[in-house]
Structures are given as structure tokens and as C-alpha cells.
Scaffold this motif. Structure first.
Motif, PDB file in Angstrom:
ATOM      1  N   LEU A 189       0.818  -1.212   0.000  1.00 18.26           N
ATOM      2  CA  LEU A 189       0.000   0.000   0.000  1.00 18.26           C
ATOM      3  C   LEU A 189       0.850   1.260   0.000  1.00 18.26           C
ATOM      4  N   GLU A 190       2.175   1.079   0.026  1.00 24.31           N
ATOM      5  CA  GLU A 190       3.044   2.243  -0.023  1.00 24.31           C
ATOM      6  C   GLU A 190       2.884   2.951  -1.369  1.00 24.31           C
ATOM      7  N   GLN A 191       3.218   4.201  -1.408  1.00 20.90           N
ATOM      8  CA  GLN A 191       3.032   5.009  -2.618  1.00 20.90           C
ATOM      9  C   GLN A 191       3.715   4.347  -3.822  1.00 20.90           C
ATOM     10  N   GLY A 192       2.954   4.147  -4.867  1.00 20.12           N
ATOM     11  CA  GLY A 192       3.475   3.525  -6.070  1.00 20.12           C
ATOM     12  C   GLY A 192       3.334   2.024  -6.103  1.00 20.12           C
ATOM     13  N   ALA A 193       2.986   1.378  -4.968  1.00 20.98           N
ATOM     14  CA  ALA A 193       2.819  -0.073  -4.959  1.00 20.98           C
ATOM     15  C   ALA A 193       1.551  -0.440  -5.723  1.00 20.98           C
ATOM     16  N   ARG A 194       1.514  -1.681  -6.180  1.00 17.44           N
ATOM     17  CA  ARG A 194       0.448  -2.034  -7.121  1.00 17.44           C
ATOM     18  C   ARG A 194      -0.937  -2.136  -6.499  1.00 17.44           C
TER      19      ARG A 194
ATOM     20  N   GLN B 266      -6.158   0.083  -5.279  1.00 16.82           N
ATOM     21  CA  GLN B 266      -7.105  -0.965  -5.609  1.00 16.82           C
ATOM     22  C   GLN B 266      -7.959  -1.440  -4.436  1.00 16.82           C
ATOM     23  N   LEU B 267      -7.842  -0.787  -3.268  1.00 19.52           N
ATOM     24  CA  LEU B 267      -8.677  -1.189  -2.134  1.00 19.52           C
ATOM     25  C   LEU B 267     -10.136  -0.848  -2.413  1.00 19.52           C
ATOM     26  N   PRO B 268     -11.066  -1.618  -1.863  1.00 18.61           N
ATOM     27  CA  PRO B 268     -12.496  -1.301  -2.047  1.00 18.61           C
ATOM     28  C   PRO B 268     -12.840   0.060  -1.448  1.00 18.61           C
TER      29      PRO B 268
ATOM     30  N   ALA C 166      -1.099  -2.530  10.743  1.00 17.57           N
ATOM     31  CA  ALA C 166      -2.556  -2.360  10.743  1.00 17.57           C
ATOM     32  C   ALA C 166      -2.933  -0.894  10.559  1.00 17.57           C
ATOM     33  N   PHE C 167      -2.151   0.020  11.160  1.00 16.59           N
ATOM     34  CA  PHE C 167      -2.447   1.448  11.005  1.00 16.59           C
ATOM     35  C   PHE C 167      -2.357   1.866   9.538  1.00 16.59           C
TER      36      PHE C 167
ATOM     37  N   ALA D  90      -5.064   3.712   4.684  1.00 18.00           N
ATOM     38  CA  ALA D  90      -5.366   3.626   3.247  1.00 18.00           C
ATOM     39  C   ALA D  90      -6.870   3.554   3.006  1.00 18.00           C
ATOM     40  N   LEU D  91      -7.589   2.881   3.904  1.00 18.51           N
ATOM     41  CA  LEU D  91      -9.044   2.784   3.762  1.00 18.51           C
ATOM     42  C   LEU D  91      -9.715   4.114   4.082  1.00 18.51           C
ATOM     43  N   ILE D  92      -9.290   4.737   5.187  1.00 18.24           N
ATOM     44  CA  ILE D  92      -9.939   5.972   5.648  1.00 18.24           C
ATOM     45  C   ILE D  92      -9.675   7.122   4.685  1.00 18.24           C
ATOM     46  N   SER D  93      -8.531   7.087   4.014  1.00 27.64           N
ATOM     47  CA  SER D  93      -8.141   8.197   3.143  1.00 27.64           C
ATOM     48  C   SER D  93      -9.053   8.367   1.935  1.00 27.64           C
ATOM     49  N   ARG D  94      -9.842   7.361   1.618  1.00 33.68           N
ATOM     50  CA  ARG D  94     -10.778   7.513   0.502  1.00 33.68           C
ATOM     51  C   ARG D  94     -11.777   8.626   0.828  1.00 33.68           C
TER      52      ARG D  94
END
Length: 726
Positions: free
Chosen positions: A225-230, A234-236, A253-254, A259-263
Motif C-alpha cells: 500500500l506504499e506510494q506507487g505499490a500495485r 485498488q482497495l475497495p 494495521a495502522f 489507506a481505507l480511511i483516506s478515501r
């Protein structure tokens, strides 16, 4: 209730408090719930989900994350209990972090991925990693210490878990020396290098995961999930994400949560208790609840869950004094806090007798023994307790903590006795025999290959008398490995053990066990060896105390050595069939978090045990807080008769002062059901646990928040006259 925004979801079986309703209706993007122990965190999160569903949010757009399968199942059950239809619950995404991560990684995982949930499944990979480190660095690094026994492997698996949970391997170490890196990470260089080789094996050199152990899926997803990772984009897109037991949050876990909350369209509600942070070695820190969320989401909203729905005001007010924070109880329940004191001159055994007395009192009051838990600070404290329970014929269980007869240091001593007595067959269990071999290797510091150990275990399973031949096995020679690598003959510890066995064979084995065992432990350098093979000084000290407790047991028995060894084997055979569900639980406090019991007994509350003087005081405070708040009806505190020897934590509970305020609060709560009956239509009952089936058959219902039975207005109160609150 907010008249402009009334709740649309009305739960079954409980009336939400004002605090719960505020969380149920919260509309801020990020809401953190600061909860006390037993404050119905899971139920409150279920209310928030129920409200979202009532407002027509599709179940598939809701994700609830937990850290354990048990917590996941409890949340699922709470949703059903409060009236969320089963068809909607089935469509929700209620997952552990590991399951969610595995699901997200499915598209990039190969078909042959192996899931390894147990340490024994990871052992072959760990041994391969150790081999590779030996081939690369043996003879080049003075600090290299490669061990393959069970304790070393368990320690390595713990270290690599810690490094991945904290995402420590992500650091920029390009221009740093190995010793520098080890000091920075707080781990031995050997374990750091082994972790790198282990990860290279696990990830097939970067091609993709071949196997995963505990928490590996979360780590792999966090890396992806790091910047640029594939997988970064693509998270829901969930509209609502919730997380229970937020105090167990680690860095991996954080990053997933972030990554989820940032949507843009995602809202988050997480509940935790910063005073229950006790898994620091797995990366759990209170800084996530205190600073990290605030820094990342400065406009977040914090809401409290002050009221406990587990125990009554007496314990709630005592914990308020102990932790210096607001704690109240929502229950009209008198949680008893009892104290008893034991003699210092025979502390272990007299405390065990006090435990038996507390258990007997509990059973005399009509309560079953399996609702009682004996929570101990460390496992060495269980020896006298287990013996007392065995002698009294009381069944007990010890998951996941092994009973004292199956702990490494005790198995080592039992193995030496079996060799001296030439009676290894007296240990009936094949699993215990194999564990004895592991313990002998560990405390004799033997450096065998995994294949050698497995072959020997297979042979000894067929012929137990071969146990003594363990010390005749020579290490395998390997190309590219210097002669001293895994060189058994070079081990001073091994020579000391061999000499000690030879000495013991010349002794009269009917002499007093305590004297012979004490001399044996000195000759094999058990305490000194423990300091070497256990990286953490505290773990080595626990071993020391455990062996000291065994010697004290031998002295109290008055047995000769032969008779004492036979007694140990008989005790093991006695307890095996008794480890069923209907038994008293003996558990280390650290393993009891998230659980609750009707009666908790805390033994050995003395100044040099709890808090432990060598452990950080803040960690000890949280551990004690967790221990005390596991109970519902009764808490028994056992401490020395001499006040100066007692744990300082007892005084900090201010029991006399807190009891006075608790009585006043309890009286107010006893009146509350009568006052609220016209509004709620409920009349609460005094039915005990043993009367639950009786009142249920008559039509009573259970309030899961208040933990009390009640009748609705359409029930005939005359049928319940014996249980109606006055």
C-alpha cells in the motif's frame, strides 16, 4: 437524543446510553471512541452499524475489522442480538485484519500459497534461514550466535513478527553497519540477518509469497500500500469502516486503516482503551490512539464510553482511583472485592491455600468452578497453585499457557531425571517426550540440524531408553560452514550437563530430592544458561523463579529424588483427562485480555511480583488494569500479610474510599429501573445465573447491556414476584 437527527435504528434488548447514542449518530469523518474496560465497545459499534443500515447504506459498503477471530465472532453475534436481520449481517464484511489482507492479496498470490498458522509449520523455513545465515556469515561476524533448538526458534519467530508488525524492515539501512542496525531496531544482529533470509525465502526473492505465518498477510498488504505499490489504488471504496479493540493497533494495521480511511467517501469509527495497551512487543502502542490519529486526521472527533457494563460501581470506582480517569458502571450490580493475606515464610503454598479457600467459597455460594479464573503475572507462579488443585481434586485448564510440567525448564530437569533413572518410558505422552528432547537440546546448548533432531525423536518414540544417547550425537558437517558452527563438542554447557548426569548416576537417588535437584541445577549451570539463551533478561528471570518454585515443591514434599520424579509423572497423568471445559482456568494476565469471567482471583500480589521491579511501571499498570477488569461478580485479591510487602497497586485502588462512593452510586442505580419502567415498559428482575432458565421459560427477556433479566408490560408480574426488584 438530538431532535434534529433522531436515531433510525432501535436495538432489541438494550436501551442505549447517551454516550452510546452519540456514537451511533456520529457524523464526523473520523471518530475515535475512548472506552473503559467492559464499556460495551463491541455493542456500541454494532449500534453504529445498525444505524447505517437503517439509513439505507448497503451492507457491502460496510467493513468491520478486528484483531482476532474471537472478536470478529463476538461482533457478528452482537449484531444479531441487537436486532440486525441475519440476512443483512451475512452481507456485511466483518473480518480480521489478517483475513482482510489475505482477501486483498488474493489477486497477486499464486495458487500454491501455504498458510502456516502454527509455529511448528514455520520451523522448517526458520531452519533454512538459519542455514543460509551460517553459510553467508559464519566466521565473519563475532556476534553471530546461530541456535536451532526450540527456544531459539520460538524467540526468532517472535522477533521477526515484531519487526514486521512495526514495519521496521522498511528503514533506510544502506550505509549502516550491522551492529548499528541491530541497536537501532533493538534486536540481536543474528535475528535481524535471519529475518532477512527468512523473508527472502518466504517471498521467493521478490517473486511473490510462498507461505505466510501469523500477521504476514497484514505486513504484506501494508508493504503493497506504499506510494506507487500495485495495490495502493485498488482497495475497495467502503463508506463506513469500523475497528474494535483499537488499542491493539500496530504500524502495519495502522497503514491499512489509513489507506481505507483516506478515501474521500469513507467514514471511520474505532474504539479502544489506551489503558489496555499490553502488546508492545507486537508493535501495539498508545501513541496511535494519542498522537498518530490526531496528526493524520486533526479534525477527528473523540467520544467517550465511560460506563462499564461488565462490573458494578465498586470495581468501577476502584479503577477510577487506580487509573485517575472517569470510570462508572451502568449496572445495579455489587461486584464484590475481597482480600485475603498469606504468610511470607511460606508464600507460595499459603497463597495457594488461600486460592483454594476462595474457590470453595465461590462454589459454596452456588457458582460453578468453570466461571472462575485464576490470573497470574507470570507462569512460574502456577506451580504451587496447580499442585494445590491436583491435591484437592479440582479440575483446571491452562490454555494457551502450558501447565508447569510441560514448560521448557521443567522438561529439561525431568529429562535429566529420566536419564539418571533410566526410566524415560514413565513419561507416557509421545508429545511430552518430544518436548523433553527439545528442552534438553535448548538448555544443553546443542547445535543440531532440524533433520538430526527429527530423526532422533522418531527413534526415541520407538525406544524411550535411548534418551541418554542424545549426548552422543555428533553434528553434521556442512560445506562452506566453519568447523565451530553447530559444533556440539565445543559447547562448555554440554560438557557441564554430561558431567552433571555422570555425577547424578553416582548418587543415591533415594536421598532427599530438594538437595539433589539443587546441586544438579548448579552443576548444569541452569540459571547461567537461561541468561544466555533468553535474549530478554525478564524471560531468564522467569525461568530462574520457575526452577526455584520446583525446588521448593521438592523440599515441601519430603520425597527422595526417585519418588519425586515418579510423583511428577503421576501428576501429569492425573491432570491430562481433567483439562476439559468444565474446569477452573489458570491463565497469564497477558493472555486474558478481551475475556471476562464471573470471578477472578489474583494471587501473589506482592511488591517483587506485581508490579515487577524490572518491567516498565506503565506496562505493569496496564497489565494490572486488564487483570482486575476481567471480572463481573467477584474479585479476590491475595497479598502478603505484611502490609509493606503488598503490591502498591492495591493501595492505589483506594478500596475504602471508593467503596463508599460506590454504595451511593449503587443505591441510585437500584432505584433507576423503577423510575424508568413507565417509559421503557420494563421491570427488572433479580434472577441469578442459576435461575435464568426458569425466568426465561416464564417469558422474561435479557438486557444485554445491563446484564439483567426483565419483563415487559404485557407479562403478568405475579409470575415473577420472587424476582421483582423492590
Amino acid at each position: 437524543m438530538n431532535a434534529a437527527n433522531p436515531p433510525r435504528f432501535t436495538p432489541h434488548g438494550l436501551i442505549p446510553t447517551a454516550e452510546q447514542q452519540a456514537i451511533q449518530l456520529a457524523q464526523q469523518k473520523v471518530v475515535l471512541v475512548d472506552a473503559n474496560a467492559g464499556a460495551a465497545k463491541t455493542t456500541t459499534l454494532a449500534l453504529r452499524i445498525g444505524e447505517a443500515l437503517a439509513r439505507k447504506l448497503p451492507p457491502e459498503q460496510i467493513l468491520a475489522l478486528t484483531f482476532t477471530p474471537e472478536a470478529r465472532d463476538v461482533l457478528h453475534q452482537r449484531l444479531l442480538q441487537i436486532g440486525v436481520p441475519a440476512v443483512l449481517v451475512a452481507r456485511l464484511h466483518i473480518l480480521t485484519f489478517e483475513d482482510f489482507a489475505s482477501w486483498q492479496l488474493d489477486p497477486i498470490d499464486g495458487d500454491g500459497l501455504r498458510r502456516c498458522d502454527e509455529a511448528r509449520q514455520l520451523k522448517p523455513y526458520a531452519l533454512q534461514a538459519i542455514d543460509r545465515v551460517g553459510q553467508r556469515y559464519a566466521g565473519r561476524l563475532d556476534e553471530l550466535d546461530l541456535q536451532t533448538h526450540s527456544i531459539a526458534l520460538a524467540h526468532f519467530l517472535e522477533v521477526q513478527l515484531q519487526l514486521k508488525a512495526t514495519m521496521a524492515l522498511d528503514g533506510d539501512f544502506e550505509f549502516m553497519e550491522l551492529e548499528e542496525i541491530g541497536n537501532l531496531l533493538g534486536v540481536p544482529v543474528t535475528d535481524y540477518l535471519t529475518t532477512l533470509e527468512y523473508e527472502t525465502l518466504r517471498l521467493d526473492g521478490g517473486a511473490g509469497a510462498l507461505f505466510r505465518g501469523p500477521l504476514d498477510a497484514s505486513y504484506d498488504l501494508a508493504c503493497n500500500l506504499e506510494q506507487g505499490a500495485r495495490l495502493a489504488d485498488q482497495l475497495p471504496d467502503y463508506r463506513l469502516v469500523l475497528c474494535d479493540e483499537l488499542h491493539d493497533l500496530n504500524e502495519a494495521a495502522f497503514r491499512i486503516l489509513d489507506a481505507l480511511i483516506s478515501r474521500p467517501t469513507c467514514f471511520f469509527v474505532g474504539a479502544g482503551d489506551r489503558d489496555q495497551v499490553i502488546h508492545a512487543r507486537q508493535g501495539a502502542l498508545d501513541s496511535y490512539l494519542k498522537e498518530r490519529f490526531n496528526s493524520r486526521y486533526p479534525r477527528l472527533q473523540r467520544l467517550p464510553l465511560t460506563y462499564s457494563f461488565r462490573h458494578g460501581p465498586h470495581l468501577a470506582h476502584a479503577m477510577a482511583c487506580f487509573k485517575q480517569k472517569p470510570v462508572e458502571s451502568a449496572l445495579p450490580l455489587h461486584t464484590q472485592i475481597r482480600q485475603a493475606h498469606y504468610r511470607e515464610d511460606d508464600a507460595a503454598n499459603d497463597c495457594a491455600r488461600k486460592v483454594l479457600a476462595a474457590l470453595q467459597s465461590w462454589r459454596n455460594d452456588g457458582h460453578p468452578a468453570d466461571q472462575c479464573a485464576i490470573l497470574i503475572r507470570e507462569h512460574h507462579q502456577s506451580i504451587a497453585l496447580e499442585n494445590a488443585l491436583i491435591d484437592a481434586g479440582i479440575a483446571y485448564r491452562t490454555p494457551p499457557m502450558a501447565g508447569y510440567l510441560q514448560r521448557d525448564e521443567i522438561l529439561f530437569v525431568r529429562g535429566l531425571l529420566a536419564i539418571a533413572l533410566r526410566d524415560f518410558a514413565a513419561i507416557k505422552s509421545p508429545q511430552v517426550r518430544a518436548a523433553v528432547v527439545d528442552a534438553l537440546m535448548a538448555f544443553s546448548e546443542m547445535r543440531f540440524s532440524g533433520q538430526q533432531v527429527d530423526r532422533f525423536k522418531a527413534e526415541i518414540a520407538k525406544e524411550p531408553a535411548m534418551l541418554g544417547e542424545l549426548y552422543m550425537i555428533e553434528p553434521e558437517q556442512r560445506d562452506g560452514v566453519l568447523p565451530d558452527y553447530r559444533d556440539v563438542a565445543a559447547s562448555a554447557t554440554r560438557r557441564a550437563v554430561v558431567d552433571a548426569i555422570a555425577w547424578l548416576s553416582t548418587q543415591d537417588l533415594d536421598q532427599p530430592a530438594a538437595a539433589l535437584l539443587g546441586e544438579l541445577c548448579e552443576r548444569v549451570q541452569l540459571v547461567r544458561t537461561a541468561r544466555r539463551i533468553f535474549v530478554r533478561p525478564f524471560a531468564a528471570e522467569v525461568v530462574h523463579r520457575s526452577v526455584a518454585a520446583l525446588l521448593q515443591m521438592a523440599e515441601a514434599s519430603g520425597d527422595g529424588l526417585r519418588q519425586f520424579a515418579q510423583s511428577l509423572n503421576r501428576r501429569e497423568a492425573f491432570i491430562q483427562p481433567r483439562k476439559g471445559a468444565k474446569a477452573v482456568l489458570i491463565e497469564c494476565v497477558a493472555n486474558a485480555k478481551g475475556k471476562e469471567f464471573e470471578h477472578v482471583i489474583l494471587p501473589y500480589l506482592q511488591a517483587d511480583e506485581f508490579p515487577h521491579p524490572r518491567q516498565p511501571l506503565g506496562d505493569e499498570e496496564n497489565l494490572f488494569y486488564v487483570a482486575v477488569t476481567r471480572t463481573r461478580q467477584r474479585l479476590t485479591l491475595l497479598s502478603p500479610a505484611e502490609p509493606l510487602q503488598r503490591s502498591s497497586f492495591i493501595a492505589r485502588m483506594q478500596l475504602a474510599q471508593s467503596a463508599s462512593s460506590a454504595e451511593a452510586a449503587l443505591e441510585r442505580k437500584r432505584l433507576q429501573p423503577v423510575q424508568s419502567a413507565p417509559a421503557s415498559g420494563r421491570r427488572y428482575l433479580t434472577a441469578s445465573f442459576h435461575e435464568k432458565d426458569q425466568v426465561k421459560a416464564l417469558g422474561a427477556q435479557f438486557d444485554i447491556a445491563r446484564r439483567a433479566w426483565y419483563i415487559s408490560a404485557d407479562r403478568d408480574p405475579a409470575l415473577f414476584a420472587a424476582w421483582l426488584k423492590k
